[in-house]
Design a protein around this motif. Structure first.
Motif, PDB file in Angstrom:
ATOM      1  N   UNK A  95      57.804 -16.709 -11.711  1.00  0.00           N
ATOM      2  CA  UNK A  95      56.825 -16.312 -10.707  1.00  0.00           C
ATOM      3  C   UNK A  95      56.470 -14.835 -10.805  1.00  0.00           C
ATOM      4  N   UNK A  96      57.460 -13.990 -11.056  1.00  0.00           N
ATOM      5  CA  UNK A  96      57.181 -12.562 -11.139  1.00  0.00           C
ATOM      6  C   UNK A  96      56.256 -12.256 -12.316  1.00  0.00           C
ATOM      7  N   UNK A  97      56.503 -12.896 -13.435  1.00  0.00           N
ATOM      8  CA  UNK A  97      55.630 -12.700 -14.595  1.00  0.00           C
ATOM      9  C   UNK A  97      54.223 -13.215 -14.300  1.00  0.00           C
ATOM     10  N   UNK A  98      54.133 -14.325 -13.582  1.00  0.00           N
ATOM     11  CA  UNK A  98      52.835 -14.871 -13.198  1.00  0.00           C
ATOM     12  C   UNK A  98      52.081 -13.867 -12.331  1.00  0.00           C
ATOM     13  N   UNK A  99      52.769 -13.270 -11.361  1.00  0.00           N
ATOM     14  CA  UNK A  99      52.121 -12.297 -10.477  1.00  0.00           C
ATOM     15  C   UNK A  99      51.606 -11.095 -11.274  1.00  0.00           C
ATOM     16  N   UNK A 100      52.395 -10.636 -12.241  1.00  0.00           N
ATOM     17  CA  UNK A 100      51.947  -9.500 -13.056  1.00  0.00           C
ATOM     18  C   UNK A 100      50.726  -9.874 -13.902  1.00  0.00           C
ATOM     19  N   UNK A 101      50.693 -11.124 -14.365  1.00  0.00           N
ATOM     20  CA  UNK A 101      49.533 -11.574 -15.148  1.00  0.00           C
ATOM     21  C   UNK A 101      48.287 -11.633 -14.271  1.00  0.00           C
ATOM     22  N   UNK A 102      48.449 -12.102 -13.018  1.00  0.00           N
ATOM     23  CA  UNK A 102      47.311 -12.140 -12.097  1.00  0.00           C
ATOM     24  C   UNK A 102      46.840 -10.726 -11.785  1.00  0.00           C
ATOM     25  N   UNK A 103      47.791  -9.796 -11.655  1.00  0.00           N
ATOM     26  CA  UNK A 103      47.425  -8.394 -11.425  1.00  0.00           C
ATOM     27  C   UNK A 103      46.544  -7.877 -12.558  1.00  0.00           C
ATOM     28  N   UNK A 104      46.871  -8.262 -13.788  1.00  0.00           N
ATOM     29  CA  UNK A 104      46.051  -7.839 -14.930  1.00  0.00           C
ATOM     30  C   UNK A 104      44.628  -8.364 -14.803  1.00  0.00           C
ATOM     31  N   UNK A 105      44.488  -9.618 -14.350  1.00  0.00           N
ATOM     32  CA  UNK A 105      43.153 -10.192 -14.149  1.00  0.00           C
ATOM     33  C   UNK A 105      42.415  -9.437 -13.047  1.00  0.00           C
ATOM     34  N   UNK A 106      43.111  -9.181 -11.931  1.00  0.00           N
ATOM     35  CA  UNK A 106      42.494  -8.489 -10.796  1.00  0.00           C
ATOM     36  C   UNK A 106      41.970  -7.115 -11.218  1.00  0.00           C
ATOM     37  N   UNK A 107      42.775  -6.384 -11.959  1.00  0.00           N
ATOM     38  CA  UNK A 107      42.372  -5.030 -12.340  1.00  0.00           C
ATOM     39  C   UNK A 107      41.346  -5.024 -13.467  1.00  0.00           C
ATOM     40  N   UNK A 108      41.441  -5.970 -14.388  1.00  0.00           N
ATOM     41  CA  UNK A 108      40.480  -6.002 -15.495  1.00  0.00           C
ATOM     42  C   UNK A 108      39.077  -6.344 -15.009  1.00  0.00           C
ATOM     43  N   UNK A 109      38.975  -7.256 -14.017  1.00  0.00           N
ATOM     44  CA  UNK A 109      37.658  -7.681 -13.542  1.00  0.00           C
ATOM     45  C   UNK A 109      37.233  -6.969 -12.264  1.00  0.00           C
ATOM     46  N   UNK A 110      38.023  -6.002 -11.806  1.00  0.00           N
ATOM     47  CA  UNK A 110      37.638  -5.240 -10.621  1.00  0.00           C
ATOM     48  C   UNK A 110      37.583  -6.076  -9.355  1.00  0.00           C
ATOM     49  N   UNK A 111      38.500  -7.012  -9.205  1.00  0.00           N
ATOM     50  CA  UNK A 111      38.533  -7.863  -8.008  1.00  0.00           C
ATOM     51  C   UNK A 111      38.899  -7.013  -6.790  1.00  0.00           C
ATOM     52  N   UNK A 112      38.104  -7.096  -5.737  1.00  0.00           N
ATOM     53  CA  UNK A 112      38.345  -6.300  -4.531  1.00  0.00           C
ATOM     54  C   UNK A 112      39.099  -7.067  -3.455  1.00  0.00           C
ATOM     55  N   UNK A 113      39.133  -8.402  -3.549  1.00  0.00           N
ATOM     56  CA  UNK A 113      39.818  -9.207  -2.541  1.00  0.00           C
ATOM     57  C   UNK A 113      40.265 -10.523  -3.161  1.00  0.00           C
ATOM     58  N   UNK A 114      41.497 -10.920  -2.886  1.00  0.00           N
ATOM     59  CA  UNK A 114      42.025 -12.217  -3.317  1.00  0.00           C
ATOM     60  C   UNK A 114      42.206 -13.086  -2.083  1.00  0.00           C
ATOM     61  N   UNK A 115      41.646 -14.295  -2.123  1.00  0.00           N
ATOM     62  CA  UNK A 115      41.716 -15.223  -0.990  1.00  0.00           C
ATOM     63  C   UNK A 115      42.351 -16.523  -1.453  1.00  0.00           C
ATOM     64  N   UNK A 116      43.458 -16.911  -0.851  1.00  0.00           N
ATOM     65  CA  UNK A 116      44.139 -18.152  -1.227  1.00  0.00           C
ATOM     66  C   UNK A 116      43.928 -19.219  -0.175  1.00  0.00           C
ATOM     67  N   UNK A 117      43.988 -20.475  -0.596  1.00  0.00           N
ATOM     68  CA  UNK A 117      43.846 -21.603   0.330  1.00  0.00           C
ATOM     69  C   UNK A 117      44.995 -22.582   0.101  1.00  0.00           C
ATOM     70  N   UNK A 118      45.417 -23.229   1.183  1.00  0.00           N
ATOM     71  CA  UNK A 118      46.486 -24.212   1.101  1.00  0.00           C
ATOM     72  C   UNK A 118      46.508 -25.062   2.350  1.00  0.00           C
ATOM     73  N   UNK A 119      47.417 -26.013   2.409  1.00  0.00           N
ATOM     74  CA  UNK A 119      47.501 -26.909   3.566  1.00  0.00           C
ATOM     75  C   UNK A 119      48.918 -27.433   3.697  1.00  0.00           C
ATOM     76  N   UNK A 120      49.326 -27.680   4.939  1.00  0.00           N
ATOM     77  CA  UNK A 120      50.666 -28.187   5.225  1.00  0.00           C
ATOM     78  C   UNK A 120      50.564 -29.345   6.206  1.00  0.00           C
ATOM     79  N   UNK A 121      51.495 -30.315   6.143  1.00  0.00           N
ATOM     80  CA  UNK A 121      51.502 -31.416   7.117  1.00  0.00           C
ATOM     81  C   UNK A 121      52.041 -30.933   8.455  1.00  0.00           C
ATOM     82  N   UNK A 122      51.370 -31.341   9.529  1.00  0.00           N
ATOM     83  CA  UNK A 122      51.781 -30.941  10.873  1.00  0.00           C
ATOM     84  C   UNK A 122      51.651 -32.128  11.824  1.00  0.00           C
TER      85      UNK A 122
END
Length: 292
Positions: A95-122
């Motif tokens: 997971x840590x390596x994955x996060x660092x790889x995503x950071x590279x994408x964010x910085x290379x493409x100048x991403x200003x905001x990351x928005x995640x989506x998910x769902x849980x049973x309730x």
């Protein structure tokens, strides 16, 4: 950049449905799918024995192996605004390596905001509005009030860790988690996906065409209604959930407590003493004089 990973946070397949809808409606190329601008080495992240990819056995041979893919696509909203979509199976390891790889994408493409989506049973009824939990690594990003009070210890996910790490690295990230009725968690539930994408529109200032997803949601609601009309036991469960939901909603709106009057909350020490007495009773002799 929108993040929707398959696996842990995907009750009702809400995240997967939202992702497929974005790919279908946001592709700028005629053949669909958008342009893949980054790929991850899935062999370093995926546990094939835990989540075996499907393939076809055609009479006397294997074919059609569906290799897992974790990619970043360039898409456009209805107004032509470009954005990125990170989607695929949640990494099982590193997971840590994955996060660092995503950071590279964010910085290379100048991403200003990351928005995640998910769902849980309730334990909520499908006949009431979809509740959404808002979260962010920057309080200024929050667009709604949290339904939770205090702290909760929950299982972690790669998406959750990514939000934490991006905050530590100075990048804004927020997300939305839809509350899916637990009795529908194993079905495709388009209404939750629609609710998530409505929040993405507000947070990322995108314009997403949701008509098709809304029609799918209405069809699924009609199917559920027909099923409930033929199954009284399930209808009774839904009715009980409706009553519970409405009771809490009224209490929240009135600012009242669901505790009985003149019954203060016990302190932590009082609860601890009661628990110690309970354990002592388990270790003591039973009524016949033998060991409990």
């Amino acid at each position: 950049m929108v993040v929707a990973l398959d696996g842990f946070l995907d009750a009702g397949n809400a995240g997967a449905l939202a992702c497929r809808h974005l790919v279908r409606t946001g592709a700028s190329s005629p053949d669909g799918g958008g342009v893949v601008v980054a790929t991850f080495d899935v062999d370093q992240l995926h546990d094939y024995r835990a989540r075996r990819p499907p393939m076809t056995f055609a009479r006397d041979h294997y074919e059609g192996y569906e290799a897992p893919r974790l990619v970043v696509r360039l898409l456009h909203d209805a107004g032509g605004t470009p954005y990125l979509l990170l989607h695929g199976p949640e990494p099982d390891i590193r997971w840590e390596a994955f996060c660092r790889a995503v950071l590279e994408v964010v910085e290379r493409f100048g991403v200003t905001l990351v928005v995640s989506v998910g769902s849980v049973p309730m334990a909520v009824p499908h006949t009431r509005p979809i509740a959404i939990t808002h979260h962010a690594n920057n309080a200024d990003l929050l667009t709604g009030t949290s339904p939770w009070r205090g702290e909760l210890r929950v299982p972690s996910s790669a998406q959750a860790l990514l939000e934490v790490r991006l905050g530590e690295w100075g990048h804004d990230a927020q997300g939305f988690v839809a509350h899916v009725p637990h009795y529908l968690a194993q079905l495709d539930y388009p209404r939750a996906a629609q609710g998530l994408l409505e929040q993405v529109e507000l947070a990322a200032r995108l314009t997403i065409e949701l008509t098709e997803l809304g029609e799918l949601a209405e069809e699924r609601e009609e199917e559920i209604a027909r099923y409930l009309s033929a199954n009284d036991e399930v209808q009774e469960v839904v009715t009980a959930l409706e009553q519970q939901y409405d009771t809490f909603a009224r209490a929240e709106a009135e600012g009242s407590s669901l505790l009985a009057e003149d019954e203060p909350l016990p302190t932590g020490e009082e609860i601890g003493r009661q628990f110690e007495q309970f354990l002592a009773g388990l270790e003591g002799p039973d009524e016949t004089g033998g060991p409990a």
